[in-house]
Scaffold this motif. Structure first.
Motif, PDB file in Angstrom:
ATOM      1  N   ALA A 324      -4.262  -6.873  -4.791  1.00 30.67           N
ATOM      2  CA  ALA A 324      -3.978  -5.564  -4.657  1.00 30.67           C
ATOM      3  C   ALA A 324      -3.122  -5.209  -4.171  1.00 30.67           C
ATOM      4  N   ILE A 325      -3.875  -5.406  -2.740  1.00 26.98           N
ATOM      5  CA  ILE A 325      -3.241  -4.873  -1.505  1.00 26.98           C
ATOM      6  C   ILE A 325      -1.552  -5.529  -1.148  1.00 26.98           C
ATOM      7  N   ALA A 326      -1.600  -6.938  -0.849  1.00 21.88           N
ATOM      8  CA  ALA A 326      -0.293  -7.513  -1.115  1.00 21.88           C
ATOM      9  C   ALA A 326       0.659  -6.323  -2.374  1.00 21.88           C
ATOM     10  N   GLU A 327      -0.144  -6.128  -3.649  1.00 20.19           N
ATOM     11  CA  GLU A 327       0.984  -5.902  -4.167  1.00 20.19           C
ATOM     12  C   GLU A 327       1.500  -4.430  -4.176  1.00 20.19           C
ATOM     13  N   ALA A 328       0.502  -3.425  -3.423  1.00 23.09           N
ATOM     14  CA  ALA A 328       1.283  -2.489  -3.022  1.00 23.09           C
ATOM     15  C   ALA A 328       1.500  -1.973  -1.424  1.00 23.09           C
ATOM     16  N   LEU A 329       1.227  -3.324  -0.881  1.00 27.45           N
ATOM     17  CA  LEU A 329       2.144  -3.254   0.652  1.00 27.45           C
ATOM     18  C   LEU A 329       4.332  -3.734  -0.521  1.00 27.45           C
ATOM     19  N   VAL A 330       4.069  -4.521  -1.021  1.00 29.71           N
ATOM     20  CA  VAL A 330       5.398  -4.627  -1.870  1.00 29.71           C
ATOM     21  C   VAL A 330       6.031  -3.646  -2.217  1.00 29.71           C
ATOM     22  N   ARG A 331       5.311  -2.924  -2.739  1.00 26.84           N
ATOM     23  CA  ARG A 331       6.010  -2.107  -3.905  1.00 26.84           C
ATOM     24  C   ARG A 331       6.243  -0.864  -2.332  1.00 26.84           C
ATOM     25  N   LEU A 332       5.670  -0.592  -1.619  1.00 28.37           N
ATOM     26  CA  LEU A 332       5.727   0.931  -0.207  1.00 28.37           C
ATOM     27  C   LEU A 332       7.371   0.269   0.637  1.00 28.37           C
ATOM     28  N   ARG A 333       7.183  -1.709   0.599  1.00 29.81           N
ATOM     29  CA  ARG A 333       8.217  -2.365   0.869  1.00 29.81           C
ATOM     30  C   ARG A 333       9.845  -2.306   0.027  1.00 29.81           C
ATOM     31  N   ASP A 334       9.277  -1.650  -0.741  1.00 31.13           N
ATOM     32  CA  ASP A 334      10.759  -2.147  -1.675  1.00 31.13           C
ATOM     33  C   ASP A 334      11.194  -0.630  -2.115  1.00 31.13           C
ATOM     34  N   ASP A 335      10.427  -0.102  -2.549  1.00 28.94           N
ATOM     35  CA  ASP A 335      10.864   1.409  -3.108  1.00 28.94           C
ATOM     36  C   ASP A 335      11.110   1.828  -1.780  1.00 28.94           C
ATOM     37  N   ARG A 336      11.780   2.400  -1.141  1.00 24.04           N
ATOM     38  CA  ARG A 336      11.814   3.241   0.066  1.00 24.04           C
ATOM     39  C   ARG A 336      11.412   4.467  -0.109  1.00 24.04           C
ATOM     40  N   ALA A 337      12.350   5.742  -1.620  1.00 23.09           N
ATOM     41  CA  ALA A 337      12.145   6.645  -1.380  1.00 23.09           C
ATOM     42  C   ALA A 337      11.211   6.713  -1.916  1.00 23.09           C
ATOM     43  N   LEU A 338      10.063   6.304  -2.613  1.00 19.87           N
ATOM     44  CA  LEU A 338       8.415   6.395  -2.820  1.00 19.87           C
ATOM     45  C   LEU A 338       7.927   6.497  -1.444  1.00 19.87           C
ATOM     46  N   LEU A 339       8.238   5.805  -0.292  1.00 22.93           N
ATOM     47  CA  LEU A 339       7.479   5.239   0.640  1.00 22.93           C
ATOM     48  C   LEU A 339       7.422   7.158   1.402  1.00 22.93           C
ATOM     49  N   SER A 340       8.938   7.084   1.228  1.00 18.59           N
ATOM     50  CA  SER A 340      10.028   8.659   1.835  1.00 18.59           C
ATOM     51  C   SER A 340       8.643  10.262   1.554  1.00 18.59           C
ATOM     52  N   ALA A 341       8.714   9.933   0.124  1.00 20.98           N
ATOM     53  CA  ALA A 341       8.174  10.876  -0.198  1.00 20.98           C
ATOM     54  C   ALA A 341       6.121  10.912  -0.672  1.00 20.98           C
ATOM     55  N   LEU A 342       6.018   9.512   0.475  1.00 22.94           N
ATOM     56  CA  LEU A 342       4.574   9.734   0.397  1.00 22.94           C
ATOM     57  C   LEU A 342       4.286  10.445   2.043  1.00 22.94           C
ATOM     58  N   LYS A 343       5.221   9.953   2.674  1.00 22.50           N
ATOM     59  CA  LYS A 343       5.130  10.247   4.308  1.00 22.50           C
ATOM     60  C   LYS A 343       5.545  12.112   3.954  1.00 22.50           C
ATOM     61  N   GLU A 344       6.894  12.414   3.693  1.00 27.79           N
ATOM     62  CA  GLU A 344       6.728  13.861   3.667  1.00 27.79           C
ATOM     63  C   GLU A 344       5.424  14.774   3.116  1.00 27.79           C
ATOM     64  N   LYS A 345       5.002  14.095   2.099  1.00 28.52           N
ATOM     65  CA  LYS A 345       3.496  14.582   1.701  1.00 28.52           C
ATOM     66  C   LYS A 345       2.203  14.767   2.756  1.00 28.52           C
TER      67      LYS A 345
END
Length: 376
Positions: A324-345
């Protein structure tokens, strides 16, 4: 007013105690902090505050607690004070006894639900002794604060106490310069995450995180802090296929640690629901990540997940497993738009969740304690 703050932790890395000391000093109090000197303690100079750290010959266990509390009792008997602040149950007995003896004001700051800790509940004799100490003292403490609403509710239902909730929020880090990610050889397409804190113990998700790193290529991990299983974690990381991507940092002052955190993409807070204390905890690292403007990847604890979902400042796992941890890490690694949105929030969340606002509540609490006349 002379204030004596007692804590069994290392003052150099206990930000809650440091913030408390500075707040009382700002209120015009003469503040002394009594803590414990550990074998690896950092220097601790707090401007305008006397810090005295007690050396004990034991690192942990009953010998450490008994020796420290005896020596704390001696210091309390010979030092003059008007207000004593006891941080956690492991300092409360001598603080309570001496405050009653000299009819001085006492504040109990419960950093956790002490008798509900993982590893203590299972040790029946020790648990009974600590529970007895809690029953003899907490119901008679007039002024109490704690770290979360759920833990406040536990003390209220069990002892009729009415603790004021002062969350251990992080102060602003806007003045800090982040460390360069290049010092960790982080590639442009790689994700850099951090796991930090002084409680790297069993049940905090560190082992699962190390195992998850082998399943998450393109992710680098910083481990910053100390704890009961830090050597075990180092060995586990050394044997991992991802060993080259796991970097251990030495124990360091909070502001220096936050310079590393500011350079990361996300932070890990993976405490498992192993006991009552952890179930209702609000780990300091969560607020450190919010202060740094990075999202948290979190276990599904109620208090933690409620904040992340309210502000949208991270990812809540359904379970704490390497997969489960690896899945979340890979998701943020690959989805830069999501990572950027989460950082903004997360950056928006720190405008509301910060020590500069939270300390007003603690300031009002102590003002009321100082002004109230204690009955003889």
């Amino acid at each position: 007013m002379k204030v004596l703050i007692a804590v069994i932790s290392d003052v150099a890395t206990d930000m809650r105690v440091q913030k408390q000391a500075f707040l009382l000093a700002e209120m015009g109090c003469e503040v002394t902090v009594l803590g414990r000197m550990r074998y690896n303690s950092l220097p601790c100079l707090l401007r305008g505050i006397e810090v005295f750290r007690i050396r004990v010959p034991f690192r942990k266990g009953p010998g450490m607690y008994l020796t420290f509390n005896f020596m704390l009792l001696i210091h309390l008997l010979v030092r003059r004070f008007d207000l004593c602040v006891s941080n956690d149950l492991d300092t409360l007995v001598p603080c309570y006894a001496v405050s009653r003896l000299f009819r001085k004001k006492l504040v109990y700051d419960a950093h956790e639900y002490f008798t509900g800790q993982h590893g203590l509940v299972e040790k029946k004799i020790r648990h009974r002794l600590w529970k007895a100490a809690e029953r003899r003292t907490v119901p008679h403490v007039k002024h109490m604060i704690t770290v979360s609403n759920s833990i406040s509710d536990l003390y209220r239902s069990e002892y009729g106490a009415n603790p004021v909730v002062v969350r251990n929020l992080a102060p602003s880090v806007a003045h800090l310069v982040p460390h360069d990610r290049k010092m960790h050889s982080v590639g442009e397409d790689e994700l850099l995450v951090v796991y930090q804190g002084s409680g790297i113990n069993e049940g905090r998700g560190a082992e699962e995180l190390i195992d998850a790193m082998a399943l998450a290529e393109g992710v680098r991990l910083l481990v910053s802090g100390s704890g009961d299983i830090i050597r075990k974690i180092r060995h586990r990381a050394f044997e991992s296929p991802a060993a080259a991507r796991i970097i251990f940092l030495p124990v360091m002052p909070w502001e220096e640690m936050m310079r590393y955190t500011l350079g990361c993409d996300a932070g890990m807070t993976l405490d498992a629901d192993t006991c009552t204390n952890q179930r209702y905890s609000l780990p300091n690292k969560l607020f450190d990540y919010i202060a740094a403007g990075i999202p948290a990847i979190s276990s599904p604890l109620p208090e933690v997940s409620a904040i992340i979902r309210q502000y949208g400042c991270g990812v809540v796992l359904e379970e704490v497993t390497p997969e489960a941890i690896a899945e979340a890490l890979v998701r943020l690694r690959d989805d830069r738009a999501l990572l950027s949105a989460l950082k903004e929030k997360s950056a928006r969340a720190r405008n509301e969740i910060n020590w500069e606002k939270e300390k007003l509540k603690e300031q009002e609490f102590f003002r009321n304690v100082i002004e109230v006349k204690e009955s003889k």
